[in-house]
Design an enzyme around this catalytic site. Structure first.
Site, PDB file in Angstrom:
ATOM      1  N   SER A   1       0.835  -1.204   0.000  1.00 42.17           N
ATOM      2  CA  SER A   1       0.000   0.000   0.000  1.00 42.17           C
ATOM      3  C   SER A   1       0.875   1.262   0.000  1.00 42.17           C
ATOM      4  CB  SER A   1      -0.959  -0.029   1.192  1.00 42.17           C
ATOM      5  OG  SER A   1      -1.911   1.007   1.111  1.00 42.17           O
TER       6      SER A   1
ATOM      7  N   HIS B   1      -8.697   0.874  -0.199  1.00 43.49           N
ATOM      8  CA  HIS B   1      -8.529  -0.098  -1.284  1.00 43.49           C
ATOM      9  C   HIS B   1      -9.835  -0.779  -1.707  1.00 43.49           C
ATOM     10  CE1 HIS B   1      -4.227   0.391  -1.327  1.00 43.49           C
ATOM     11  NE2 HIS B   1      -4.193   0.253  -0.023  1.00 43.49           N
TER      12      HIS B   1
END
Length: 229
Positions: A13, A121
């Site tokens: 991430s 996400h």
């Protein structure tokens, strides 16, 4: 430490930007600036307190995805992080995450609501990806000397144009960490170095494949130990 010895770089991430900075593709200053924008826009994408994330243990991403599809009329939840063979993180609105958690508890599937305030996400991050598009497209990304493994594709790339597109997509797409690690292992990687803080990724990598070597750098002393190893 001589990073030129490494074959691949990868990050989870936000850590994907750290990996790009580490390989010299993005300057340290630009990394800080772009991440400040990214964090702000992702936090603002959903009203405070309305989003949530849930860690689900002891089940594969494929099994959990099937379960979510079977129950998508009941709640809208999305796989955000495929972390290891038996650890998956799900994003959604708080009301949906709570319903999912209850159903998983009924099935004796261990799960834990995470201490976050936004559903990262997943499709709820669309406002953030739209706002970040211009910033990322204007970001100076140098050609990589070593490939980075993308969270979105779980494949390697050295193309600045492709990396910009993937960084935009990454905001809404799931982090395919399990597949990223497996890609590296399948391409001959036996030694991993995690640059801190903490040892979360080291733990995940060992769960994915207990036969690889993993070192963590959290201090200057850790660097010296690895160099002298």
């Amino acid at each position: 430490y001589d990073f030129k010895k490494f074959k691949y770089f990868a990050g989870h991430s936000l850590g994907e930007y750290s990996a790009l900075a580490c390989v010299g593709s993005i300057s340290f200053e630009d990394t800080l600036k772009i991440l400040q924008k990214r964090g702000k826009f992702m936090q603002e994408a959903v009203p405070s307190g309305e989003g949530s994330m849930l860690a689900v243990l002891g089940i594969s991403s494929r099994e959990l995805d099937k379960f979510l599809q079977e129950n998508n009329a009941k709640y809208q939840c999305f796989i955000a992080n495929d972390n290891s063979k038996h650890q998956v993180v799900v994003s959604g609105l708080k009301k949906d995450i709570n319903l999912l958690s209850n159903d998983l508890n009924d099935k004796k599937i261990k799960n834990l609501i995470l201490s976050v305030s936004a559903p990262f996400h997943c499709k709820y991050m669309k406002p953030a990806s739209e706002k970040m598009t211009n910033y990322i497209n204007n970001l100076k990304i140098n050609k990589l000397e070593k490939p980075i493994i993308s969270n979105v594709t779980a494949q390697e790339t050295v193309s600045p144009v492709e990396i910009k597109s993937l960084l935009i997509s990454q905001i809404e797409k799931k982090v395919r960490w399990l597949e990223c690690v497996e890609y590296m292992i399948n391409n001959g990687i036996k030694n991993f170095v995690e640059i801190g803080p903490g040892k979360v990724l080291s733990g995940l990598i060992k769960r994915i494949n207990k036969n690889v070597n993993v070192n963590s750098i959290n201090s200057e002393e850790d660097i010296k130990l690895i160099i002298n190893d």
